[in-house]
Design an enzyme around this catalytic site. Structure first.
Site, PDB file in Angstrom:
ATOM      1  N   SER A 131       3.222  -4.182   5.158  1.00  0.00           N
ATOM      2  CA  SER A 131       2.553  -3.148   4.369  1.00  0.00           C
ATOM      3  C   SER A 131       2.194  -1.986   5.283  1.00  0.00           C
ATOM      4  CB  SER A 131       1.270  -3.705   3.756  1.00  0.00           C
ATOM      5  OG  SER A 131       0.501  -2.658   3.191  1.00  0.00           O
ATOM      6  N   TYR A 144      -7.558  -7.412   4.203  1.00  0.00           N
ATOM      7  CA  TYR A 144      -6.110  -7.250   3.989  1.00  0.00           C
ATOM      8  C   TYR A 144      -5.472  -6.554   5.194  1.00  0.00           C
ATOM      9  CZ  TYR A 144      -1.737  -5.950   1.644  1.00  0.00           C
ATOM     10  OH  TYR A 144      -0.412  -5.783   1.312  1.00  0.00           O
TER      11      TYR A 144
HETATM   12  C1  8X3 Z   1      -0.047  -2.376  -0.265  1.00  0.00           C
HETATM   13  C2  8X3 Z   1      -0.349  -1.023   0.203  1.00  0.00           C
HETATM   14  O1  8X3 Z   1      -2.070   0.766   0.726  1.00  0.00           O
HETATM   15  O2  8X3 Z   1      -2.662  -0.836  -0.989  1.00  0.00           O
HETATM   16  O3  8X3 Z   1       0.338  -3.252   0.728  1.00  0.00           O
HETATM   17  O4  8X3 Z   1      -2.686  -1.471   1.292  1.00  0.00           O
HETATM   18  S1  8X3 Z   1      -2.012  -0.657   0.295  1.00  0.00           S
END
Ligand code: 8X3
Length: 244
Positions: A131, A144
């Site tokens: 990502s 995340y």
């Molecule tokens: C997804 C992109 O910018 O929402 O992996 O983290 S973001």
């Protein structure tokens, strides 16, 4: 020459499902893994692939899945996701652990289990769907961001450790893609998920799948190390142009 086999995790929807279809179109036999077997079977039927239940956070599930994959030329580690958008101060540690488990350890578990077959193929390839969040942190993204940074690190380590072996390693890092990603992140809150993409044109799962299929079909001596793919309306993880 016999057809190559591609394994795609998280293939029941979104980027995984689109990738399974794109790889089938590119001539691969595709083995699709995911927890939601009903949806997986539909995707598999649409691309002539094989659907097998897989929970990348469960060692036994990974072992059962990889045991029936007799050949693996390409592994697409796509299973992953974000849970929540909480600040560090408000961090739900259990959600952070789940994110680490599915994104980092999930990729490690499946890759480790399939590496002998990838090497044995004589021309193996591992694609990790990371990502933009693995390069650019943002407020609320702590759990995340940490998981995707870690997954990116593991991918780069793998590339180094496999130098001299017939296995390529590529990290494909999407920015904003309209899939179930935000609905999952916000625990089913469709309105909040829709707001993420309001007034801008996000990528589709197919846009990312096309890149993965391109990576997978380069000549054997060509390793695409990393691709970041964003919509034209996105210039950074948190820099988005909205039309209205
Ligand atoms: C997804 C992109 O910018 O929402 O992996 O983290 S973001």
């Amino acid at each position: 020459m016999s057809r190559k086999t591609a394994v795609v995790t998280g293939a029941s929807s979104g980027i995984g499902a689109a990738t399974a279809k794109a790889l089938a179109e590119a001539g691969f036999d595709v083995v699709l893994g995911a927890r939601r077997v009903d949806r997986l079977a539909e995707v598999a039927a649409a691309c002539g692939g094989t659907a097998l239940e897989l929970d990348v956070t469960d060692e036994d599930s990974v072992a059962a899945f990889t045991a029936v994959v007799s050949r693996c030329d390409l592994l697409v580690n796509n299973a992953g996701g974000a849970f929540g958008l909480d600040s560090v101060a408000e961090a739900d540690i259990e959600l952070w652990q789940r994110m680490y488990d599915v994104n980092v350890l999930g990729t490690a578990r499946v890759t480790k289990a399939l590496l002998p077959k990838l090497v044995a193929s004589g021309d193996g390839q591992v694609v990790v769907v990371g990502s933009i969040a693995g390069h650019q942190p943002y407020p609320g993204g702590g759990g995340y961001n940490a998981a995707k940074h870690a997954e990116a690190a593991v991918t780069r380590v793998l590339r180094m450790e496999l130098l001299g072996q017939p296995v390529r390693v590529c990290e494909v890092d999407p920015g904003m893609v309209e899939t179930e990603f935000s609905v999952v992140r916000f625990e089913g809150d469709q309105e909040r998920a829709d707001a993420v993409y309001a007034g801008m044109t996000p990528l589709t799962a197919e846009d990312v799948a096309e890149s993965i299929a391109w990576v997978a079909t380069r000549p054997a001596h060509v390793n695409i190390d990393q691709i970041t793919i964003t919509p034209r309306d996105q210039a950074g993880a948190q820099m988005v142009h909205r039309h209205q």
